[in-house]
Design an enzyme around this catalytic site. Structure first.
Site, PDB file in Angstrom:
ATOM      1  N   ARG A   1      37.404  17.630   1.255  1.00 49.64           N
ATOM      2  CA  ARG A   1      37.219  18.900   1.377  1.00 49.64           C
ATOM      3  C   ARG A   1      37.793  19.852   2.692  1.00 49.64           C
ATOM      4  NH1 ARG A   1      31.271  19.845   0.309  1.00 49.64           N
ATOM      5  NH2 ARG A   1      31.905  21.849   0.453  1.00 49.64           N
TER       6      ARG A   1
ATOM      7  N   TYR B   1      58.350  28.273  36.032  1.00 45.17           N
ATOM      8  CA  TYR B   1      58.078  26.880  35.397  1.00 45.17           C
ATOM      9  C   TYR B   1      58.045  25.821  36.437  1.00 45.17           C
ATOM     10  CZ  TYR B   1      58.234  22.657  32.558  1.00 45.17           C
ATOM     11  OH  TYR B   1      57.953  21.329  32.143  1.00 45.17           O
TER      12      TYR B   1
ATOM     13  N   TYR C   1      64.607  18.800  32.365  1.00 44.10           N
ATOM     14  CA  TYR C   1      64.974  18.215  31.007  1.00 44.10           C
ATOM     15  C   TYR C   1      66.546  18.376  30.643  1.00 44.10           C
ATOM     16  CZ  TYR C   1      64.261  16.513  26.052  1.00 44.10           C
ATOM     17  OH  TYR C   1      64.689  15.982  24.917  1.00 44.10           O
TER      18      TYR C   1
END
Ligand code: UD1
Ligand code: MG
Length: 452
Positions: free
Chosen positions: A18, A352, A373
């Site tokens: 459920r 950042y 990155y």
């Protein structure tokens, strides 16, 4: 607890269909902690105790979570889901090893407290064969009802098997039971499956105890403590109860919150003295906030530590691995990740900082980005103490900025910068005197008058 040994069996094999989720039910979270972890951390622990967790086949993730929270746990697999009594017997081996008290808890009842487990065990010492945790449900639908005759608990009737009259009973089974170890296995082995669902109901233990001429007692608690979670709506209700508890505990510990109802905490959040949390702050697991720190409105913190007298936000996001030193300032629209910012660092706007170390007292200007990155790997940025990074700079990692160095605004820094150096990485500014004025005049001159 007075020298009695205790085995706790936590049932966590239910499918939880459920919940309408591919995640096993007990791995859903309240206050940033899985339902299972909540139960396991309240269950009896320490010397003289042992813990068994019953999981479904293919539930490696559940077994792993159990071991993470309680490395002392043994997991047992219930091969078919034939009911709660059947699930208990999956841990037969643990029961057969013997314990004075055998406590059964459900992995989907996360708000239960350490004290309640202790209260459940007390009647066993006084000679009861079984003690059952009961509560008065505002809406008892779905719960097993406790049938009490002449002040004695005689049976538990599951919703599906209850008569209309029995369904009006509001005293319900919370799911936690404590058996006297001497008779536990004998009782549970007698449980059959002659009911409307064809399941082996643990709740039938009560009627068997009575048939054997033994005593079953009820220990009552509040509904909030034993909300069982079968649906997402119930999960949300449990979250509310848990948040109310955590906010109260934080306020009691001296945290200032003018609108605590808008602040979300995690079960493991820790606070120093004189911490202030402004409205609409969300704190996930693994956050520590030291003395005097202020978390301004609309900030989001996860697995981060905030140093003494540091200031965060408004609108800041501290991601995992952030550590802020004493008096550090993180301002609006700043995101940090895997970043250590030493004492007095200022990152006040639109920045950042990821995979970085920032030395004490450095100032990071608005719009600075650590470009960590390259699409494949993450790289580190080191910024020395007292460095000044001008606004809108891109620090292309791996890169080191020496201590005390200056980075001119708008620079794209790709190579290491020595201590105390100035880096300006931008094209020469060219100025053409009067150019704009001449440009406007030319435009206006060439504009033809509109005809027809
Ligand atoms: C159960 C109780 C009910 C009680 C309610 C409280 C029974 C028969 N009913 O109902 O009296 O009021 O909890 O919340 O005990 N599980 C297994 N294997 C199984 C079946 C269940 O491990 O074969 C586990 C589930 O993961 C869950 C727990 O046992 O953690 C309870 O099962 P659930 O299906 O949620 O029972 P309820 O219908 O809620
Ligand atoms: Mg349930």
């Amino acid at each position: 607890m007075t020298g009695r040994t205790c085995l706790t069996i936590v049932l966590a094999a239910g499918e939880g269909t459920r919940m309408r989720s591919s995640l096993p039910k007990v791995l859903h979270s309240v206050a940033g902690q899985t339902l299972l972890a909540n139960v396991l951390s309240a269950a009896p622990a320490g010397p003289q105790t042992s813990l068994a967790v019953v999981v479904g086949p293919g539930y490696e993730a559940v077994a792993k979570e159990a071991m993470r929270v309680r490395p002392d746990a043994t997991t047992f697999v219930q091969r078919e889901r034939l009911g709660t009594a059947h699930a208990v017997l999956a841990a037969r081996e643990a029961i057969a090893r013997g314990a004075d008290d055998i406590v059964i808890a459900f992995g989907d009842t996360p708000l239960i407290s350490v004290e309640t487990f202790a209260r459940m065990r007390a009647p066993l010492q006084a000679g009861a064969a079984l003690s059952v945790l009961g509560f008065h449900a505002a809406d008892p639908t779905g719960y097993g009802r406790l049938i009490v005759e002449n002040g004695r608990l005689t049976a538990i009737r599951e919703q599906a098997d209850a008569s209309a009259e029995e369904r009006r009973i509001t005293l319900c089974n919370a799911g936690v039971m404590a058996f006297d170890g001497k008779t536990a296995l004998r009782i549970i082995d007698k449980i059959g499956n002659a009911n409307s669902k064809g399941e082996y109901y643990l709740t039938d233990a009560v009627a068997i105890v009575r048939e054997l001429g033994l005593t079953a007692t009820v220990i009552e608690t509040s509904e909030d403590e034993v909300r069982g979670i079968n649906t997402k709506a119930q999960l949300a209700e449990a979250e509310q109860v848990m948040q109310a508890r955590l906010r109260k505990a934080a306020l009691d510990a001296g945290v200032t919150m003018v609108a605590p109802e808008t602040v979300f905490l995690a079960a493991d959040t820790t606070f120093g003295k004189d911490v202030t949390i402004e409205p609409y702050v969300v704190i996930g697991p693994g956050v520590t906030i030291a003395d005097g720190a202020v978390i301004h409105a609309f900030s989001h913190l996860l697995q981060a530590s905030v140093g003494k007298n540091a200031s965060v936000g408004p609108y800041a996001r501290l991601r995992p691995g952030t550590s802020l030193g004493e008096g550090a300032r993180i301002g609006n629209f700043v995101e940090t990740k895997a970043a250590v910012l030493e004492a007095g660092v200022k990152v006040n706007h639109l920045t950042y900082v990821g995979d970085a170390h920032v030395g004490a007292g450095a100032n990071i200007g608005a719009g600075t980005i650590t470009c960590n990155y390259d699409g494949f790997d993450k790289h580190r940025t080191e910024i020395g103490a007292g460095a000044f990074v001008g606004s809108n700079s891109s620090l292309v990692a791996p890169v080191k900025i020496g201590s005390g160095a200056y980075i001119g605004s708008g620079s794209v820094v790709t190579r290491n910068v020595p201590d105390d150096a100035l880096v300006v990485e931008r094209s020469e500014q060219s100025v053409r005197e009067g150019w704009a004025k001449r440009f406007r005049e030319m435009k206006l001159l060439n504009r033809k008058p509109k005809t027809g």
